[in-house]
Design an enzyme around this catalytic site. Structure first.
Site, PDB file in Angstrom:
ATOM      1  N   HIS A 177       0.835  -1.208   0.000  1.00  0.00           N
ATOM      2  CA  HIS A 177       0.000   0.000   0.000  1.00  0.00           C
ATOM      3  C   HIS A 177       0.871   1.261   0.000  1.00  0.00           C
ATOM      4  O   HIS A 177       0.619   2.203  -0.769  1.00  0.00           O
ATOM      5  CB  HIS A 177      -0.924  -0.026   1.221  1.00  0.00           C
ATOM      6  CG  HIS A 177      -1.595   1.284   1.503  1.00  0.00           C
ATOM      7  ND1 HIS A 177      -2.683   1.730   0.776  1.00  0.00           N
ATOM      8  CD2 HIS A 177      -1.324   2.261   2.414  1.00  0.00           C
ATOM      9  CE1 HIS A 177      -3.046   2.923   1.244  1.00  0.00           C
ATOM     10  NE2 HIS A 177      -2.245   3.261   2.235  1.00  0.00           N
ATOM     11  N   HIS A 182       1.335   5.408  -2.036  1.00  0.00           N
ATOM     12  CA  HIS A 182       1.790   6.708  -1.533  1.00  0.00           C
ATOM     13  C   HIS A 182       3.071   7.228  -2.173  1.00  0.00           C
ATOM     14  O   HIS A 182       3.192   8.416  -2.440  1.00  0.00           O
ATOM     15  CB  HIS A 182       2.006   6.648  -0.015  1.00  0.00           C
ATOM     16  CG  HIS A 182       0.731   6.554   0.770  1.00  0.00           C
ATOM     17  ND1 HIS A 182      -0.187   7.583   0.818  1.00  0.00           N
ATOM     18  CD2 HIS A 182       0.209   5.561   1.529  1.00  0.00           C
ATOM     19  CE1 HIS A 182      -1.219   7.234   1.591  1.00  0.00           C
ATOM     20  NE2 HIS A 182      -1.004   5.997   2.028  1.00  0.00           N
ATOM     21  N   GLU A 222      -5.823   9.508   0.766  1.00  0.00           N
ATOM     22  CA  GLU A 222      -6.196   8.092   0.680  1.00  0.00           C
ATOM     23  C   GLU A 222      -7.218   7.808  -0.435  1.00  0.00           C
ATOM     24  O   GLU A 222      -7.075   6.829  -1.157  1.00  0.00           O
ATOM     25  CB  GLU A 222      -6.754   7.572   2.013  1.00  0.00           C
ATOM     26  CG  GLU A 222      -5.716   7.442   3.118  1.00  0.00           C
ATOM     27  CD  GLU A 222      -4.624   6.393   2.868  1.00  0.00           C
ATOM     28  OE1 GLU A 222      -4.776   5.533   1.962  1.00  0.00           O
ATOM     29  OE2 GLU A 222      -3.597   6.464   3.565  1.00  0.00           O
ATOM     30  N   SER A 241      -3.657   1.621  -4.915  1.00  0.00           N
ATOM     31  CA  SER A 241      -3.006   0.380  -4.489  1.00  0.00           C
ATOM     32  C   SER A 241      -3.980  -0.787  -4.385  1.00  0.00           C
ATOM     33  O   SER A 241      -3.616  -1.843  -3.900  1.00  0.00           O
ATOM     34  CB  SER A 241      -2.307   0.592  -3.138  1.00  0.00           C
ATOM     35  OG  SER A 241      -3.266   0.829  -2.118  1.00  0.00           O
TER      36      SER A 241
HETATM   37  N1  HBI Z   1      -0.150   5.597  10.232  1.00  0.00           N
HETATM   38  N2  HBI Z   1       1.479   4.232   9.357  1.00  0.00           N
HETATM   39  C1  HBI Z   1       0.405   5.009   9.176  1.00  0.00           C
HETATM   40  N3  HBI Z   1      -0.102   5.154   7.929  1.00  0.00           N
HETATM   41  C2  HBI Z   1      -1.192   5.947   7.708  1.00  0.00           C
HETATM   42  O1  HBI Z   1      -1.627   6.074   6.548  1.00  0.00           O
HETATM   43  C3  HBI Z   1      -1.798   6.590   8.796  1.00  0.00           C
HETATM   44  C4  HBI Z   1      -1.244   6.390  10.068  1.00  0.00           C
HETATM   45  N4  HBI Z   1      -1.804   6.982  11.137  1.00  0.00           N
HETATM   46  C5  HBI Z   1      -2.944   7.848  11.032  1.00  0.00           C
HETATM   47  C6  HBI Z   1      -3.461   7.976   9.662  1.00  0.00           C
HETATM   48  N5  HBI Z   1      -2.896   7.389   8.652  1.00  0.00           N
HETATM   49  C7  HBI Z   1      -4.718   8.748   9.389  1.00  0.00           C
HETATM   50  O2  HBI Z   1      -5.733   8.294  10.232  1.00  0.00           O
HETATM   51  C8  HBI Z   1      -4.658  10.234   9.554  1.00  0.00           C
HETATM   52  O3  HBI Z   1      -4.541  10.566  10.906  1.00  0.00           O
HETATM   53  C9  HBI Z   1      -3.699  10.968   8.784  1.00  0.00           C
HETATM   54 FE    FE Z   2      -2.360   5.028   3.335  1.00  0.00          FE
END
Ligand code: HBI
Ligand code: FE
Length: 313
Positions: A177, A182, A222, A241
């Site tokens: 993913h 990303h 996302e 993804s």
């Molecule tokens: N942690 N590793 C990781 N990847 C993410 O995409 C991610 C996260 N923590 C919080 C989050 N995304 C979202 O819920 C937002 O808070 C940005």
């Molecule tokens: Fe993500």
């Protein structure tokens, strides 16, 4: 009595929100997702070898310090096969349905089905193009820390692979993913700027604002789509993804609504299948303008040294 109580006390101020002054002050240890035990709905729940492997890679992430190279993982044949399967499937859909920025950046990476890319190498490419860097993390990071990292052009990325039984599905972020969804987008300057602005807005934000920014992140980074002439193309990592989500988008399976960062955002749904709604951007530059205007309405103050560190005027 009122007299014995003495003069009224001023209301206790809310605990001040800590604003990190550099990426080293952003905690990468508060992980909200699965613990070592996973849970029943995780495809690896009954596979103790998988759980050990995942924990080993998570431990490396916890031990990593900014400035050190990200440890290289020697992925097993199973893990490479999962990566290869997803990559091959997506290669059939991305050229038609990914946005032009994604397709341009995709060429920088030269992904191969027989080799899982190493985060360190990807981080180097990103740093050269947009200044973004990758920091390994042990799972779903606390939203404040995750968003704060973006202000310092740091993308927290998992490094473990989803379970081999379900190449098409993962209930948590995994290396497939992150790398397909990303990483290529973060090599685009306009997109990188938009993402950093979401991060800057999170510095010193209160819990309500963090929640709003979490939703903005969800409906853009996302699951965002962008207008290209009469077409709608994907830029959100959750679409790019996922073979199923991409087909869903291509088939017009969700309603489209313009992204308005000032409006309350709909409830996010993680579990019940594909998205029912995508937020549409006219361009990343237009999205960034909205975010700048939103930042200006946030009444918290970011200390001067932090403003300078993140490049805010
Ligand atoms: N942690 N590793 C990781 N990847 C993410 O995409 C991610 C996260 N923590 C919080 C989050 N995304 C979202 O819920 C937002 O808070 C940005
Ligand atoms: Fe993500």
């Amino acid at each position: 009595s009122a007299v014995a109580a003495g003069p009224a006390r001023p209301p206790t101020p809310k605990a001040a929100v800590k604003v990190p002054r550099s990426i080293d002050e952003v905690d990468n240890g508060k992980v909200l997702g699965f613990s070592s035990e996973l849970s029943e709905d995780h495809p690896g729940f009954q596979d103790s070898a998988y759980k050990q492997r995942r924990m080993h890679i998570c431990d490396l992430a916890r031990a990593h310090r900014i400035g050190e190279p990200i440890p290289r993982i020697e992925y097993s044949a199973d893990e490479v096969a999962v990566w290869g399967t997803v990559l091959q499937q997506l290669r059939g859909l991305l050229p038609q349905h990914a946005c032009k920025e994604f397709l341009r950046c995709w060429q920088l990476f030269d992904f191969r089905a027989d080799q899982v890319p190493q985060l360190e190498d990807l981080s180097q490419v990103l740093q050269a193009h947009t200044g973004f860097r990758i920091r390994p993390v042990a799972g779903l990071l606390h939203p404040r820390d995750f968003l704060n990292g973006l202000a310092f052009k740091t993308f927290h990325s998992t490094q473990y692979m989803r379970h081999v039984s379900r190449p098409d599905y993962t209930p948590e972020p995994d290396v497939v993913h992150e790398v397909i969804g990303h990483v290529p987008m973060l090599a685009d300057p306009d997109f990188a700027n938009l993402v950093q602005l979401i991060g800057i807005a999170s510095l010193g934000a209160d819990e309500k604002q963090i929640w709003h920014l979490t939703k903005l992140y969800w409906y853009s980074v996302e699951f965002g789509v962008v207008r290209e002439g009469d077409d709608i193309k994907a830029f959100g990592a959750g679409i790019l993804s996922s073979f199923g989500e991409l087909r869903h988008m291509a088939a017009g399976g969700a309603r489209l609504e313009p992204l308005d960062v000032f409006q309350p955002q709909p409830k996010m749904s993680y579990k019940d299948g594909y998205q029912q709604r995508y937020a549409v951007l006219d361009s990343f530059a237009a999205g960034a303008e909205q975010l700048k205007a939103y930042c200006a309405t946030l009444h918290h103050t970011i200390p001067l040294d932090v403003r300078i560190a993140v490049g805010l005027q």
